[in-house]
Design a protein around this motif. Structure first.
Motif, short mmCIF file in Angstrom:
data_model
loop_
_atom_site.label_atom_id
_atom_site.label_comp_id
_atom_site.label_asym_id
_atom_site.label_seq_id
_atom_site.Cartn_x
_atom_site.Cartn_y
_atom_site.Cartn_z
N MET A 1 32.74 -25.67 -21.95
CA MET A 1 32.05 -25.95 -23.18
C MET A 1 30.60 -26.27 -22.83
O MET A 1 30.34 -27.02 -21.90
N GLU A 2 29.66 -25.68 -23.57
CA GLU A 2 28.25 -25.95 -23.32
C GLU A 2 27.80 -27.14 -24.18
O GLU A 2 28.10 -27.19 -25.37
N LEU A 3 27.11 -28.09 -23.55
CA LEU A 3 26.69 -29.32 -24.22
C LEU A 3 25.22 -29.59 -23.98
O LEU A 3 24.69 -29.30 -22.90
N GLN A 4 24.56 -30.20 -24.97
CA GLN A 4 23.17 -30.65 -24.84
C GLN A 4 23.21 -32.15 -24.62
O GLN A 4 23.68 -32.89 -25.48
N ILE A 5 22.72 -32.63 -23.48
CA ILE A 5 22.69 -34.05 -23.18
C ILE A 5 21.49 -34.67 -23.89
O ILE A 5 20.35 -34.28 -23.65
N THR A 6 21.76 -35.63 -24.77
CA THR A 6 20.70 -36.20 -25.59
C THR A 6 20.32 -37.62 -25.19
O THR A 6 19.29 -38.12 -25.61
N ASP A 7 21.17 -38.27 -24.39
CA ASP A 7 20.92 -39.67 -24.04
C ASP A 7 21.72 -40.00 -22.79
O ASP A 7 22.56 -39.23 -22.35
N VAL A 8 21.46 -41.18 -22.23
CA VAL A 8 22.23 -41.69 -21.11
C VAL A 8 22.81 -43.04 -21.53
O VAL A 8 22.08 -43.92 -21.98
N ALA A 9 24.11 -43.18 -21.41
CA ALA A 9 24.80 -44.40 -21.82
C ALA A 9 24.73 -45.46 -20.72
O ALA A 9 24.43 -45.16 -19.56
N PHE A 10 25.04 -46.70 -21.10
CA PHE A 10 25.16 -47.78 -20.12
C PHE A 10 26.18 -47.34 -19.08
O PHE A 10 27.25 -46.86 -19.42
N GLY A 11 25.86 -47.46 -17.83
CA GLY A 11 26.75 -47.00 -16.76
C GLY A 11 26.33 -45.66 -16.19
O GLY A 11 26.85 -45.25 -15.17
N GLY A 12 25.40 -44.96 -16.87
CA GLY A 12 24.82 -43.77 -16.29
C GLY A 12 25.35 -42.43 -16.75
O GLY A 12 24.82 -41.41 -16.36
N LYS A 13 26.40 -42.38 -17.54
CA LYS A 13 26.91 -41.09 -17.98
C LYS A 13 26.04 -40.52 -19.09
O LYS A 13 25.53 -41.24 -19.94
N GLY A 14 25.88 -39.21 -19.07
CA GLY A 14 25.12 -38.54 -20.11
C GLY A 14 25.92 -38.47 -21.39
O GLY A 14 27.15 -38.42 -21.36
N VAL A 15 25.22 -38.46 -22.53
CA VAL A 15 25.87 -38.42 -23.83
C VAL A 15 25.52 -37.13 -24.56
O VAL A 15 24.34 -36.76 -24.65
N ALA A 16 26.54 -36.45 -25.04
CA ALA A 16 26.38 -35.26 -25.86
C ALA A 16 27.29 -35.43 -27.08
O ALA A 16 28.01 -36.43 -27.18
N ARG A 17 27.28 -34.47 -28.00
CA ARG A 17 28.16 -34.52 -29.17
C ARG A 17 28.88 -33.19 -29.31
O ARG A 17 28.29 -32.12 -29.12
N ALA A 18 30.18 -33.28 -29.62
CA ALA A 18 30.99 -32.09 -29.87
C ALA A 18 32.10 -32.46 -30.85
O ALA A 18 32.74 -33.51 -30.69
N ASN A 19 32.29 -31.65 -31.84
CA ASN A 19 33.35 -31.86 -32.83
C ASN A 19 33.30 -33.25 -33.45
O ASN A 19 34.33 -33.88 -33.69
N GLY A 20 32.09 -33.75 -33.69
CA GLY A 20 31.92 -35.05 -34.34
C GLY A 20 32.18 -36.25 -33.45
O GLY A 20 32.21 -37.38 -33.93
N LYS A 21 32.36 -36.03 -32.16
CA LYS A 21 32.62 -37.12 -31.22
C LYS A 21 31.57 -37.14 -30.13
O LYS A 21 30.99 -36.11 -29.77
N ALA A 22 31.34 -38.32 -29.56
CA ALA A 22 30.48 -38.45 -28.39
C ALA A 22 31.24 -37.91 -27.19
O ALA A 22 32.46 -38.09 -27.07
N VAL A 23 30.52 -37.24 -26.31
CA VAL A 23 31.10 -36.72 -25.07
C VAL A 23 30.32 -37.33 -23.92
O VAL A 23 29.09 -37.24 -23.88
N PHE A 24 31.02 -37.96 -22.98
CA PHE A 24 30.39 -38.60 -21.84
C PHE A 24 30.58 -37.73 -20.60
O PHE A 24 31.70 -37.38 -20.24
N VAL A 25 29.45 -37.37 -19.96
CA VAL A 25 29.45 -36.47 -18.80
C VAL A 25 28.70 -37.14 -17.65
O VAL A 25 27.54 -37.50 -17.81
#
Length: 86
Positions: A1-25
């Motif tokens: 799945m292709e994702l656009q990383i829009t932010d970095v969460a506490f702890g360092g994982k990147g944040v994207a959105r898919a199907n109305g949910k946050a995705v942590f990468v």
């Protein structure tokens, strides 16, 4: 799945959105487009493993020390030496 990383969460994982949910990468930098594989689905968010970086962030740089980069990634879920800090 292709994702656009829009932010970095506490702890360092990147944040994207898919199907109305946050995705942590892990191991990504904000502003990147990545290919990721969903590994866990929770009620309000998803977790994914990084497959590859499609488009690198302008903030991404080559690490000065590859050993520090590996050690940091083991503890922070991100590659802190790959980010061009101000």
């Amino acid at each position: 799945m292709e994702l656009q990383i829009t932010d970095v969460a506490f702890g360092g994982k990147g944040v994207a959105r898919a199907n109305g949910k946050a995705v942590f990468v892990p191991y990504v930098v904000d502003g990147e487009t990545v290919s990721a594989n969903i590994t866990r689905e929770h009620k309000k968010f998803l977790e994914a493993d990084l497959e590859n970086i499609v488009t690198a962030s302008p903030h991404r740089v080559e690490p000065r020390c590859p050993y520090l980069d590996v050690a940091a990634a083991a503890f922070t879920n991100t590659s802190i030496t790959n980010i061009n800090w101000p």
